[in-house]
Design an enzyme around this catalytic site. Structure first.
Site, mmCIF file in Angstrom:
data_model
loop_
_atom_site.group_PDB
_atom_site.id
_atom_site.type_symbol
_atom_site.label_atom_id
_atom_site.label_comp_id
_atom_site.label_asym_id
_atom_site.label_seq_id
_atom_site.Cartn_x
_atom_site.Cartn_y
_atom_site.Cartn_z
ATOM 1 N N VAL A 165 70.206 20.612 23.765
ATOM 2 C CA VAL A 165 71.242 20.995 24.724
ATOM 3 C C VAL A 165 70.864 20.398 26.070
ATOM 4 O O VAL A 165 69.708 20.050 26.308
ATOM 5 C CB VAL A 165 71.417 22.532 24.839
ATOM 6 N N SER A 166 71.846 20.297 26.957
ATOM 7 C CA SER A 166 71.637 19.610 28.232
ATOM 8 C C SER A 166 70.970 20.457 29.301
ATOM 9 O O SER A 166 70.249 19.938 30.141
ATOM 10 C CB SER A 166 72.975 19.108 28.771
ATOM 11 N N SER A 167 71.240 21.759 29.304
ATOM 12 C CA SER A 167 70.734 22.559 30.419
ATOM 13 C C SER A 167 70.180 23.896 29.960
ATOM 14 O O SER A 167 70.452 24.363 28.850
ATOM 15 C CB SER A 167 71.849 22.791 31.438
ATOM 16 N N GLN A 215 72.344 26.647 28.529
ATOM 17 C CA GLN A 215 72.768 26.547 27.126
ATOM 18 C C GLN A 215 71.657 26.934 26.156
ATOM 19 O O GLN A 215 71.735 26.624 24.975
ATOM 20 C CB GLN A 215 73.228 25.123 26.826
#
Length: 125
Positions: free
Chosen positions: A68-70, A73
């Protein structure tokens, strides 16, 4: 398991009739080797690559990759990992789940590097 089999065993492996195999060959959907005596021989690695490869690559494991990006999340990452674990377990695979938190544009992620190293050294099935 023998790699090349006759038409009867090939039909049994695929769950179809001998007539269906002959029709598929005539239609070009599959290729049979022919012995000097005219008997068909089917390569199981081509008919059922999933089964044949599983026997050959039993020493190798599957690596499932989640990202996931961040940090927002993080719950999504845990769900991804659970889905991947369940899928791999149902397939009966020897597996490992590798997860990363960070942008897809960042190629220096620890999990991604571990995944790529495993692929390069040939330990991934």
């Amino acid at each position: 398991m023998e790699r090349f089999v006759g038409i009867g065993e090939a039909a049994e492996v695929l769950g179809v009739s001998i007539t269906t195999l002959r029709r598929w060959e005539a239609e070009g959907k599959l290729v049979a080797e022919h012995t000097p005596g005219g008997h068909r021989r089917y390569d199981l690695a081509k008919l059922r690559p999933d089964q044949f490869r599983a026997e050959q690559d039993a020493r190798r494991k599957t690596i499932a990759y989640a990202r996931v990006s961040s940090h927002d999340q993080k719950d999504d990452l845990e769900r991804q990992k659970q889905v991947l674990e369940l899928y791999c377990a149902r397939q009966g695979w020897t597996f490992e789940v590798v997860a990363d938190l960070g942008s897809g544009m960042n190629y220096n992620k620890k999990g991604l590097k571990r995944l790529l190293s495993a692929i390069i050294d040939g330990s991934v099935g």
